[in-house]
Each structure stands twice: as structure tokens, then as C-alpha cells.
Design an enzyme around this catalytic site. Structure first.
Site: not given
Length: 699
Positions: A474, A485, A499
Site C-alpha cells: 500500500s 519513477d 495492494k
């Protein structure tokens, strides 16, 4: 949302009288189990909620009906050891009708199937008791026969004779497991008779609410595993868990056929601090303080949770089958835990310094372990200037580490199950100039962009790595994904949990619906759902990813991607990946801890692939002895390679590797194999990058 739903509720009440009159009279002992008016209304509202507000809004049609039918059978009889083939043939006529039944509020078919299962289960338990009461010495343990372990794809038994033979073998298997675990015949007989009598007693306590919840969840969870109907009682329990107003052991549990399985441990909770319970362990007994152990095999999850929960300071004892056991090994251990509320300060981020010698030089790396993404909402709302939060604590720890002149930073997110989305966003902001941190795509297709709007820029500008594992979930995945990224950190360790969905609780006239209505995406447009975050360099997993993780859940929503919000930029790490992986493999090829984890995991996966077990006692004991010898050999090879004393026998309290088991005050970061390797990989990168920069400066 509530305004829209209240209007639809009123519109669904009309015409229910005709629906309720469809119930057929029955004379069996389960005749009292009939759907109530409130349940019919709730079912119609669940249909409407899913239709209008579920993230995917998949159609309720014949294909969905078939999924519901198969899912319901899977819940009622996962091992195909109760229903007869004739029962299934009878139910098959409904396979493509559950969509119509649900739209009409017709619950009787679901109740009929459940009641048939109760009837068959009663017959099976009585048969098992008959065998046991005749004496387990009447069972032939010299016969050369096998029992199929996983019967999910097995054919349904054709008749009672086939069922009797299956259950005779099941009883033999249970007796053998307990014999090999060291129990004598008298105790085994008493234990199993008591177990089956208790199961019969609980069957007769079945309520209409149990039937309704099971049936509606077969429907709801055909959409995704996190969409779930909560009965009024379970809704209350859910609210209690969310507010932490009752104490427990700090573990997330789920049903696993007839067992209750540990999914993950709450950081700083009693179970995690005990170092004796691990994810995928099975709880088979619960006792209050010094009371007798209550066998809970075959119990419903909510019943087991009630036994485990209790007041602060009280002691609960759990009988646990470790996840490291072979599938046929019933050997258990008893763990005593003192129930307590998890204190926020115990979940707080912690720092340490990792001292390494690398390429002939001494280095110091700062390590910040973040067990959870926490935020003291109460103190924040009250205007307390000293409220605790993950980001505030990490800023302070970085400042302290920079005063120690560390050469780089490792953020340790292993076993971090998530927490505050706001904190994941703000923590990301410490390591980027400014910009988007995570995308949330809603069920109407709208994409909300969470952004770091800080004008202060990077708080920490130095080199860093993020260490994750399968239990990083999460909010952890949002942070790790953003660091990957933005090319801000090397991501190392194991594939994360996966998740990537958002749930909301919607009240019903009867209970509540936990509904999936949004999905997380990274700034690169990639979902964290199902796939999680893939590390730049992977370490062996200490848990079986086929058993733990989003991809292990039925009907898990798939990975996908949307339009990115971060311009594609050159990845500064990419030119070095091949060399970094090569050095990592060379360094860990003979590393005792890495070798041990790889061998144990491969051995465990091999055992899990076995489809049957022998019911011949001599063969079974030989098989079990071979497994134990191999596991002991793995452990002693690791110990000898590290200069430690070998064991004479396996110690069940030996922790899973990946993080040391010692108390924090005794912990040395250098003893943590994965943390140490993470430091070396980061230093490898710094060395390679410096060399290239030096060569370029010459040019």
C-alpha cells in the site's frame, strides 16, 4: 455518496413481499434458516452499490453468475469433501441464474445450497466420530495407500461410499500427523473426538446471518477480494479494529480452508515483538491465560478472532503450526502473548548506522527503518505543534545522520503494510524537488493527482536505496514506486505485496459494504495493483509469493497502466544495472544467509507441489524424517559457514531470515544479510558512477 444511496434504498423496498413468499417449506433441522426482510433489502442495495460505484462496474450477467456459483461452492466445500456429485448436478441448473436471483432479491437458492452443505457436513462429522469412537487402533496404518492433499480440482464424490472412503483417509491422515508430532494414541483420540463434537455443536448454532453473509460475499468478492459485505456484528468489529479501542495481538488473519492463517503482523504489536509468529503460520489453538487450549481447526474466522481478542494486559496463548513446516507436518508450538494496544511511538521510524568495508575503504551508511506510515490525526486536529508523523520523524533522523557524515541513506520498508496516504505523499516530497507523487483513478474515470507542493525542494540530496519485501504494501508501494519513477533511489529486495486499490465503507440498512472504488497508480502511469513494485535488483523471498500477496488472492484486480504524469527522463541507474547485478550475484553466491534462504524457499516450493501423502505410517515417518534432516542440514550449513555452533535438532523458535530476531538494543545492522547487501549495492553504484564521472572529466 450517502445522498445518492439513500434514494436508491427507498426505491428497492417495494415488491419485497412477493420475493419473500418464494421460500419453500422444509422439514429438515435447518428449516429455521430463512432469509429475512432486512437481508433481502440489503442484498438489493449491494447489487445497486456494485452496479453504480464499484471501480470496474462489471456487468451482472450470466458470466458473473457462473463466477458467483463457483466461488460459493469454493467457500462451502473447498476440499470437495462434503457435497456429492448429485448435489452439484442439482445446483448446476442455477449456474447462470444468480444474476437474476440477486436482481430480484431472491436469496432462497443461496440458502438452499448452504443448508445442503450443513446437512452433508453433519453426516461427515458423525461418520468421523463413529470411526474415532471405535478406536484409532482399528485404523490400518500398514496399508499402502495415499491421500490427495489439494482436492480443489478433484471430481466430486459420486456416492456415500466414495465419501466414506475419503473421510476414512482424512481421519488416518489427521491421526498420523498427530502421531508424528509426538502425541500418544489416547490423547489423539480424545483431541479429535472433542474437535468433531465441537464442530457439530457450532453447526447447530448456525444463524441466518451466517448464511446471508457467506452468500453475499460470494457475490461481492467475485468483483475483487477487498469488496466485502460486513454483517451488523462484523461491521461493529471492523469499527472497533479501525479505532483500536480493543486490544489484541497485532496480526491480520484470514481463513485458509479449515485453518486460520496469519497474513501479516502489525509493527510493534505483541505478535511481531514476540519474534515467534510469522506470516503464513496457521493458528490451530487458542487459550486464555493458563486455561486449557481450545482447538480451533474448522472454526470460522470471526469466531477465532473473538477468542484472540481481549482486554489490555491479559494473556492469550496460541498454538501455531509454523509456515516453515512441510504440508504434512502438524508439529506445533505454543506462543504466549500479552494483549496490548500498539503505541504510536513504538511504530515510529528508527535510525541506525551501517558500517561497511567496501573496495578496501570504510563507509558509514545511514539506515532509517519505517515500520508503518503513521500520523497522529487526533493531535494534528487539536493543533498540537508537536504531533507525530512519519515525515516529521524521518526529517529529524536524516538531520541527525547527516551530522554523523554518512555516505548514503537506506530507507528500510520491509514488512511495512502501509498506513496514511498523506504521509506517503509527504515523505516522497523529502526526496524530490516538487511534483506529483501518486495518482488515484476513481470509479468514474477521473484521475486525482496528489502532489508535493513544497517550495523548499529536496530535503535530502544524497544517494539512497529503498529496501522492500513481499510484505511491503500500500503506502510503502506508493513511496517506493515514486522513488523508482523519479530515479531517486535504487529499489532493492523482493517484489512488493501488490495492494493498489482503495476501499470505502458504505452503510446499508443491515450491515455495511466495504467497496473498492479507486485504484492507485504511480507517476509513471503504472498500477501498483497485483504486480506491486519490482525491485531493480531482486533478493530471494523469505515467504512464498504464491501464498502471500495480492496475486495469491482470488479475483484480484489486474495490473494496468494509465497516462503518466511524469515526463520520461533518462534513468541514471540503468547504465549500471548489468554490472550491479553481476557484482550482487558474485557477492551473494556463497553468502551463507542468501544461500540458506534460496535453498529453503526452493525446498518449500518443491514440497508444496506434492499432490498426495502416504497413509502408511512407516513411509510417512521416513518421509518426515527426511524433510527434517534436510531442513537441519540447511540450517547447519549456514551456521558453520558463519562460524557458529551447529544444532542437534531444529529449533522451532528460529526466526525466518531477512531481518534478525534479536531485540533492538542488541541489534547490529551488519548482522542483517539483506541490509548489508543493500549497502554494498549502493556503494557499488557510487563507485561506478564516480569512475564514469572521473573519466568524463578527463575527456
Amino acid at each position: 455518496m450517502k445522498y445518492l444511496l439513500s434514494g436508491s434504498l427507498l426505491g428497492l423496498i417495494f415488491g419485497l413481499q412477493a420475493t419473500l413468499s418464494l421460500a419453500k417449506p422444509s422439514t429438515d433441522e435447518w428449516d429455521y434458516l430463512q432469509p429475512s426482510r432486512d437481508q433481502v433489502i440489503a442484498s438489493l442495495n449491494v447489487v445497486e452499490l456494485l452496479k453504480r460505484h464499484h471501480y470496474n462496474k462489471p456487468p451482472l450477467n450470466d458470466a458473473r453468475s457462473s463466477q458467483i456459483f463457483d466461488g460459493y461452492l469454493e467457500i462451502l466445500d473447498p476440499s470437495r469433501s462434503y457435497f456429492l456429485a448429485s448435489d452439484i448436478a442439482e445446483f448446476e441448473s442455477w449456474r447462470t441464474q444468480f444474476d437474476d436471483f440477486l436482481r430480484e432479491g431472491k436469496l432462497e437458492p443461496g440458502f438452499t445450497m448452504y443448508k445442503r452443505q450443513l446437512e452433508r457436513q453433519t453426516q461427515r462429522l458423525n461418520y468421523a466420530l463413529g470411526l474415532l469412537e471405535a478406536g484409532i487402533d482399528q485404523l490400518n496404518f500398514k496399508a499402502d495407500e495415499d491421500l490427495t492433499i489439494n482436492r480443489e480440482k478433484s471430481p466430486w464424490p459420486q456416492n456415500t461410499t466414495e465419501l466414506n472412503d475419503l473421510w476414512r483417509k482424512k481421519i488416518k491422515d489427521e491421526v498420523l500427523r498427530l502421531k508424528i508430532a509426538g502425541k500418544d494414541s489416547k490423547n489423539i483420540q480424545e483431541l479429535l473426538i472433542k474437535r468433531y463434537k465441537n464442530q457439530l455443536t457450532r453447526l447447530r448454532q448456525t444463524r441466518g446471518e451466517d448464511v446471508f453473509q457467506t452468500y453475499i460475499n460470494a457475490f461481492a468478492q467475485s468483483y475483487d477480494p477487498h469488496t466485502q459485505y460486513l454483517s451488523p456484528e462484523n461491521a461493529e468489529n471492523f469499527d472497533i479494529n479501525m479505532s483500536l479501542s480493543l486490544e489484541g495481538i497485532g496480526a491480520v488473519l484470514q481463513s485458509d480452508n479449515e485453518y486460520v492463517q496469519v497474513v501479516r503482523l502489525v509493527p510493534a504489536g505483541p505478535a511481531e515483538k514476540s519474534k515467534q509468529i510469522q506470516p503464513a503460520d496457521k493458528i490451530i489453538g487458542v487459550a486464555q491465560g493458563s486455561d486449557d487450549m481450545v482447538d480451533v481447526i474448522g472454526w470460522r474466522l470471526d469466531e477465532v478472532v473473538k477468542l484472540i481478542r481481549g482486554s489490555k494486559g491479559s494473556v492469550v496463548r496460541l498454538e501455531v503450526i509454523p509456515a516453515s513446516n512441510a504440508p504434512s507436518d502438524q508439529t506445533s508450538k505454543v506462543v504466549s502473548l500479552t494483549r496490548e494496544a500498539v503505541k504510536l511511538e513504538e511504530q515510529a521510524a528508527k535510525k541506525s548506522i551501517l558500517n561497511l568495508q567496501h573496495d578496501g575503504r570504510d563507509y558509514k551508511l545511514g539506515v532509517i527503518e519505517i515500520p508503518a506510515f503513521y500520523l497522529d490525526f487526533k493531535a494534528l486536529r487539536a493543533g498540537d505543534p508537536d504531533y507525530k508523523s512519519t515525515t516529521r520523524d524521518v526529517k529529524r533522523l536524516i538531520t541527525e545522520l547527516e551530522k554523523d557524515h554518512v555516505d548514503g541513506l537506506v530507507i528500510d520498508l520491509r514488512n511495512n503494510g502501509g498506513g496514511s496516504l498523506q504521509e506517503a505523499n509527504e515523505l516522497t516530497g523529502l526526496f524530490i524537488n516538487r511534483g506529483p507523487t501518486v495518482l488515484v483513478r476513481n470509479n468514474d474515470g477521473r484521475v486525482d493527482v496528489l502532489t508535493d507542493d513544497s517550495s523548499t525542494g529536496l530535503f535530502y540530496k544524497g544517494p539512497m536505496a529503498v529496501l522492500v519485501n513481499r510484505l511491503s504494501a500500500s503506502a510503502s508501494e506508493i513511496f517506493a514506486g515514486a522513488m523508482q519513477d523519479y530515479h531517486r533511489a535504487l529499489i532493492l529486495g523482493g517484489q512488493t505485496f501488490g495492494k493498489g486499490t482503495v476501499q470505502s465503507i458504505q452503510p446499508l440498512n443491515h450491515g455495511e459494504l466495504k467497496l473498492t472504488l479507486a485504484k492507485f497508480y504511480r507517476v509513471s502511469g503504472q498500477s501498483t495493483q497485483h504486480q506491486g513494485v519490482i525491485p531493480d535488483i531482486s533478493y530471494p523471498s523469505v515467504v512464498d509469493t504464491q501464498e502471500i500477496g495480492e496475486s495469491a488472492l482470488p479475483h484480484a484486480m489486474p495490473w494496468d497502466s494509465i497516462r503518466p504524469v511524469l515526463p520520461l527522463a533518462r534513468n541514471p541507474f540503468k547504465p549500471y544495472f548489468d554490472e550491479l547485478k553481476k557484482r550482487h550475484e558474485q557477492r551473494t553466491q556463497n553468502n551463507p544467509d542468501f544461500v540458506y534462504i534460496r535453498e529453503r524457499l526452493a525446498f518449500s516450493q518443491k514440497l508444496m507441489q506434492e499432490t498426495s501423502v502416504s497413509l502408511n505410517e512407516e513411509k510417512r515417518r521416513t518421509y518426515q524424517s527426511t524433510i527434517e534432516k534436510q531442513q537441519l542440514a540447511f540450517e547447519n550449513a549456514r551456521r558453520l559457514a558463519k562460524g557458529e555452533k551447529p544444532l542437534d535438532k531444529l529449533d522451532q523458535d528460529e526466526p525466518a531470515l531477512g531481518k534478525p530476531s534479536k531485540e533492538d538494543k542488541d541489534l547490529k545492522p551488519e548482522e542483517d544479510a539483506f541490509l548489508t547487501e543493500t549497502g554494498h549495492v549502493l556503494l557499488d553504484y557510487l563507485g561506478l558512477n564516480a569512475r564514469v564521472a572521473h573519466n568524463n572529466s578527463k575527456i
